[in-house]
Design an enzyme around this catalytic site. Structure first.
Site, PDB file in Angstrom:
ATOM      1  N   ASP A 218       0.768  -1.095  -0.076  1.00 53.43           N
ATOM      2  CA  ASP A 218       0.019  -0.121   0.032  1.00 53.43           C
ATOM      3  C   ASP A 218       1.008   1.247  -0.106  1.00 53.43           C
ATOM      4  OD1 ASP A 218      -2.357   1.454   0.374  1.00 53.43           O
ATOM      5  OD2 ASP A 218      -1.743   1.864   2.533  1.00 53.43           O
TER       6      ASP A 218
ATOM      7  N   ASP B  45      -0.285   5.143   0.963  1.00 51.66           N
ATOM      8  CA  ASP B  45      -0.553   6.118   2.034  1.00 51.66           C
ATOM      9  C   ASP B  45      -0.744   5.364   3.503  1.00 51.66           C
ATOM     10  OD1 ASP B  45      -0.839   8.469   0.453  1.00 51.66           O
ATOM     11  OD2 ASP B  45      -2.544   7.398  -0.463  1.00 51.66           O
TER      12      ASP B  45
END
Length: 217
Positions: free
Chosen positions: A12, A14
């Site tokens: 991922d 953020d």
């Protein structure tokens, strides 16, 4: 120390590689107020999802077409605002250590936003990435992680996900993958291992080609 083995890593962005909380909270706080919502409650569901999916949770009776249109506007605002975007501690070195190893970015951001934030944070962008344009469903749907595994040529069970949000961890679990939780948001969602940041992670390739993920408590 915990050691996890895998064939590939799915990352991922953020909250995992890049700390963009300042921007996300600034822009979504304003959006929530403009729509008569409690911004503190709204921010509880923002992280990990695409914007239109967040809007569908917060405004369940609003037509989906309005959510998509609003999502495009929000993406433009977030792409233009990189003030306060910084790397998660350890992220630049972690990403540099993955050069030549099977890994991909799987993010709810679109390509432009991902490029803007990774550049602002000084974190290397993976060659293989699954962005918002690549999927038809937002996390917590597993589509993004399944596409990431397929792009790298590995079975889901051979992949480890790195995630910070409840929606992202749920997506990883739904894809049949183990999850390393990064940061305080991850702790409540039962990841296979939990770290404060990426300074606690070391990855090495074994002689048989598997990846060994060393997680230091």
């Amino acid at each position: 120390m915990t050691v996890l083995t895998a064939r590939a890593l799915l990352l991922d962005m953020d909250g995992t590689l890049v700390n963009s909380d300042a921007v996300v909270e600034r822009i979504w706080h304003r959006w929530a107020v403009d729509h008569g919502l409690d911004p503190h409650e709204a921010l509880k569901v923002v992280h990990g999802r695409q914007g239109y999916a967040t809007m569908a949770v917060l405004l369940p009776d609003r037509p989906v077409e309005e959510n998509y249109a609003d999502n495009r506007r929000m993406l433009a605002l977030e792409t233009a605002d990189t003030e306060g975007v910084v790397p998660v501690p350890g992220a630049p070195a972690f990403m540099d250590a993955l050069v030549g190893l099977p890994h991909a970015l799987v993010t709810s951001a679109d390509e432009r936003l991902a490029q803007a934030r990774m550049t602002a944070a000084g974190v290397r962008m993976p060659e293989i990435r699954i962005t918002a344009e690549s999927v038809g469903a937002s996390k917590p749907d597993p589509e993004g992680f399944l596409k990431g595994a397929a792009s790298l040529g590995f079975a889901p069970a051979d992949c480890i996900v790195f995630e910070d949000s409840g929606a992202g961890i749920a997506a990883g679990h739904a894809a049949g993958m183990r999850v390393v939780g990064v940061g305080p948001r991850a702790a409540a969602h039962a990841p296979a291992a939990q770290v404060r940041d990426l300074t606690q992670i070391r990855v090495e390739r074994a002689n048989d080609g598997t990846l060994r993920v060393h997680v230091t408590a």
